[in-house]
Design an enzyme around this catalytic site. Structure first.
Site, short mmCIF file in Angstrom:
data_model
loop_
_atom_site.label_atom_id
_atom_site.label_comp_id
_atom_site.label_asym_id
_atom_site.label_seq_id
_atom_site.Cartn_x
_atom_site.Cartn_y
_atom_site.Cartn_z
N GLU A 35 -43.85 50.34 79.64
CA GLU A 35 -44.05 48.87 79.65
C GLU A 35 -44.99 48.27 79.27
OE1 GLU A 35 -42.40 47.62 83.66
OE2 GLU A 35 -40.58 48.15 83.04
N GLU A 88 -35.64 53.96 83.38
CA GLU A 88 -35.69 53.65 84.82
C GLU A 88 -34.26 52.98 85.15
OE1 GLU A 88 -39.31 51.42 86.06
OE2 GLU A 88 -40.34 52.44 84.52
C1 GAL Z 1 -40.67 48.85 86.44
C2 GAL Z 1 -41.81 49.78 86.22
C3 GAL Z 1 -42.09 50.78 87.25
C4 GAL Z 1 -41.79 49.91 88.56
C5 GAL Z 1 -40.38 49.29 88.61
C6 GAL Z 1 -39.91 48.83 89.96
O1 GAL Z 1 -40.33 47.58 85.60
O2 GAL Z 1 -41.63 50.46 84.94
O3 GAL Z 1 -43.48 51.11 87.51
O4 GAL Z 1 -42.64 48.98 88.92
O5 GAL Z 1 -40.51 48.33 87.79
O6 GAL Z 1 -38.47 48.32 89.68
#
Ligand code: GAL
Length: 811
Positions: A417, A493
């Site tokens: 990100e 994610e």
């Molecule tokens: C994402 C990020 C992670 C964590 C996650 C929580 O955007 O890459 O490190 O912060 O959100 O939902």
């Protein structure tokens, strides 16, 4: 004699391959006898500095994890005191014979900005707390007297979005070699062609000649198969200039290769022996695997030619009550727990991992999504004065050289990100290109990626620079995939579902973002932050779009920091104060100490369809809710289940496989059950046949506890661990789901208390304080070995209940 050279070469070959030659390099772990102090100590590096009143510590060491929580501190980084400076000192044992050797110190990670001093002089430093680095200390050593090593760690300029830990949190080794040797991380094994009958193996060794004499250097290279039998041997000779280096390469073959796979992680070994003028100067062993990896645009990820759906989790580097300190057993246990619910892949969000984690993944058959940086806007050690080009090069070089022989590594990620890179601000694409080029320079055999979250940034086509579309949450991959359908998609994610183990709230939330002032999140698994989703959504999307290679759940374990939805900012917005903000996350499939939440069974039921799972939630101790609606969910690998309360059927429900409501596809929900104490029972069916049943009962008064160790014998190596689960029961042996008794901990004999915790994101009890509270009936106590063998005894005394003890053998 007709062929005198033949005899000689057989003799030399035999010397190289037949005799057990003493190891030519000496790798010594510097684990013991360190002194530590916190603060600014200007003369701490000096040889004659008096450190007698400093603390005695052992490496790994995280100076902040045992401290008191700062109640009104920043929950995002765990409310612990990790900011500051720390000094480590140690006397080095340097033999006079080392005079003719090269001596290196290899650090697997120091948080942060480590400076390494030998005898008062700066010998080397590093600028990224997560990376491995080494320092050649030979020229600073005193071969006829004492030598002092001092390491300064400084987290003041380091920033983080989670608890980063502090100090020398990973192992440190001293490597002593002859002047002509294989460089650190200098062996590189690739497998260019793999067929059923044979695999071609290319082994390159970077050989360093630190002498003042040019010499002919010969290396012998052998390969051992998984059974330990030699299956290939070869040699190559090259002239290496004085003070020079050269890459000596061998191309060989292994017949009938035994492939590395997630089900059968076969590992080969190759041994490099270095000879100068007939005398052996080095010997180094490298583990590798033979496997093919391929991302396809429309059929996901292929391992050895077969599709493997990536069932992954993200893991931060911390280990709950142990903090950033890396213990191999803590990592192994973490992976065992993840594998038990069906995980076959890990993403090391978002930084270079401890090398042992990759070794474990190799051994256990877990694919590894290897990532180097988080969004580095002042978070990843990049400070204003950092020269990006140099920073990226030196860090990517160490990262890739160190990790490129691991068969588990299937992709390199240059970052998570990173906003300005995705938007091509400040020359972002140039920087992306720089990072990818350095990855490719050191390993062109694996696909690369950048992990994205800025949906519309896909229109700028940063994906043209790397191989795989990796996107976090909310089907954001769709724009990129539409613009470039010839690239595979990974949900890097997924979920970010939130819950507290053992805690339930009524009624069920209407929206995923319905959070209350309870400071806990209901474990019905229906909550997520606004940017994210619940587990079932990602399951459904992958069913609807089968080209998706798989997902990496945020996260496998809860971690210290990032306590969404109860960060300082969020609690303030809800009308509370910093004091209320939590100190650890709610994202995990298991809690901070590895105890499964309900969600564990949801993943297991889907990811391990052949293992029987019949899990019922919530618990059934709702005094005061008699007659009130109390939904019951069942997570099962079956397709239907029937629910009974006190013997009365509440009907059979089946999963609705085509539903557009994801939860209807993957869970069975009885939302209108009225509570009455007693027994809840679920009977599960698959294809019309009963596969199993489960029940839970309303528990009476808590009257005893049990202690269950994950291992009852551990090694006396000063770093092995046993995790002891404490559970509460009523007099009939029913689990007490509400027990919150304080437990007094006593450890005696051959070991120590390494930490204790209970998975409560609101607990501010220090982790190493000889006490912990049961949290919804459970807690975890971690004991560690020292260096003596014997018995380690743990006694746990709950308030108002009888004490229990357990003995661990330390061998
Ligand atoms: C994402 C990020 C992670 C964590 C996650 C929580 O955007 O890459 O490190 O912060 O959100 O939902």
């Amino acid at each position: 004699m007709k062929f005198p050279f033949l005899r000689t070469s057989i003799l030399i070959l035999c010397l190289a391959f037949c005799l057990p030659v003493l190891a030519q390099r000496n790798l010594i772990e510097l684990q013991k006898d360190w002194k530590f102090a916190k603060g600014e100590i200007p003369t701490a590096a000096e040889t004659n500095f008096n450190d007698s009143n400093w603390q005695d510590v052992r490496i790994p060491h995280d100076w902040a994890i045992s401290e008191n929580f700062i109640k009104d501190g920043d929950g995002s980084t765990g409310k612990l005191q990790w900011k500051g400076q720390g000094w480590y000192r140690k006397k080095l044992d340097i033999a006079p014979s080392f005079k003719d050797k090269r001596v290196y110190l290899i650090f697997d990670g120091v948080m942060a900005f480590p400076e390494v001093y030998i005898n008062g002089k700066l010998a080397g430093k590093w600028d990224y707390g997560y990376n491995s680095f080494y320092v050649d200390i030979t020229d600073h050593l005193n071969f006829n007297g004492e030598n002092f090593l001092a390491v300064h760690a400084d987290t003041r300029k380091h920033d983080s979005r989670w608890y980063p830990g502090a100090g020398m949190y990973r192992k440190v080794q001293m490597l002593v070699t002859n002047p002509v040797h294989v460089d650190i991380w200098g062996t590189y094994v690739t497998t260019p062609v793999i067929k059923k009958d044979s695999a071609s193996i290319r082994i390159s060794n970077k050989i360093i000649n630190t002498t003042e004499k040019a010499d002919s250097v010969k290396i012998y290279q052998s390969i051992l198969n998984p059974e330990g039998n030699e299956v290939s041997k070869d040699s190559v000779t090259r002239f290496i200039a004085a003070g020079g280096e050269s890459f000596l390469e061998i191309n060989t073959k292994v017949s009938k290769p035994q492939l590395w796979d997630v089900n059968q992680p076969n590992l080969y070994k190759t041994i490099t022996k270095v000879f100068v003028g007939g005398k052996q100067t080095d010997e180094k062993e490298t583990t590798f695997g033979i496997r093919t990896i391929k991302f396809t645009a429309d059929d996901g990820f292929h391992l050895n030619g077969k599709r493997v759906q990536l069932k992954g989790v993200n893991l931060h580097h911390g280990h709950g009550p142990l903090g950033g300190a890396f213990y191999p057993r803590a990592a192994e246990r973490q992976l065992e727990i993840m594998q038990s619910l069906g995980v076959n892949a890990i993403r090391n969000s978002h930084n270079v991992a401890a090398p042992e984690l990759l070794e474990l993944c190799d051994k256990m058959g877990i694919l590894f999504f290897n990532e180097i940086f988080d969004k580095y806007d002042a978070k990843a050690g990049i400070v204003d004065t950092t020269n990006f080009e140099d920073f990226a090069h030196r860090n990517i070089k160490n990262f890739v050289l160190r990790d490129r022989n691991h068969p588990s590594v299937f992709m390199w990620s240059v970052g998570n990100e990173i906003g300005d890179v995705q938007w091509n601000q400040n020359n972002g694409f140039q920087r992306l290109h720089t990072m990818l080029n350095y990855v490719n320079k050191y390993d062109p055999t694996r696909p690369t990626t950048l992990v994205n979250d800025q949906l519309k940034s896909a229109e700028l086509r940063h994906f043209d620079l790397y191989d795989v579309h990796s996107w976090n949450y909310g089907r954001r991959y769709r724009i990129a995939r539409k613009l470039e359908p010839n690239k595979a998609v990974v949900i890097s994610e997924s979920a970010s579902t939130l819950s507290t183990r053992g805690f339930y709230e009524f009624p069920l939330p209407e929206k995923k973002t319905d959070f209350t002032k309870s400071l806990q999140v209901s474990s019905y698994d229906l909550n997520a932050p606004d940017w994210a989703e619940i587990a079932d959504d990602d399951f459904m999307w992958q069913q609807q779009e089968p080209y998706i290679a798989g997902e990496f759940v945020w996260t496998g374990f809860d971690y210290l920091g990032e306590p969404t939805p109860y960060t300082n900012k969020e609690v303030t917005e809800m009308g509370m104060t910093d004091l209320e903000a939590s100190r650890s996350s709610y994202f995990g499939i298991v809690d901070l100490v590895g105890i499964p939440k309900d969600r564990y069974y949801l993943y297991k039921s889907y990811w391990k369809p052949d293992e029987t799972t019949v899990h019922i939630l919530p618990h059934w101790n709702w005094e005061g809710r008699e007659g009130e609606t109390t939904p019951v969910f069942v997570y099962t690998n079956g397709d239907c289940a029937e629910l009974f309360i006190n013997g009365k059927s509440f009907g059979k429900k089946c999963k609705k496989l085509d539903s557009e409501t994801s939860t209807d596809r993957f869970r069975l929900m009885w939302k209108d059950v009225t509570y009455e104490p007693g027994e809840v029972k679920a009977v599960a069916y698959k294809d019309g046949k009963k596969i199993g049943e489960n029940n839970i009962k309303t528990a009476g008064k808590t009257s005893k506890i049990s202690l269950t160790a994950d291992r009852t014998s551990i090694k006396a190596d000063g770093k092995d661990l046993s995790y002891i689960l404490v559970e509460a029961f009523d007099k009939d042996g029913n689990p007490s789901p509400l027990a919150d008794n304080e437990l007094k901990i006593e450890v005696s004999g051959a070991g120590h208390l390494a930490g204790a915790g209970n998975g409560d994101p609101q607990s501010f009890e220090p982790f190493q304080n000889n006490k912990v509270n049961l949290f919804y009936g459970k807690a975890m106590i971690i004991v560690g070995s020292d260096f003596e063998k014997g018995k380690l005894k743990l006694s746990v005394k709950p308030e108002n209940i009888q004490k229990e003890s357990i003995t661990i053998n330390v061998e």
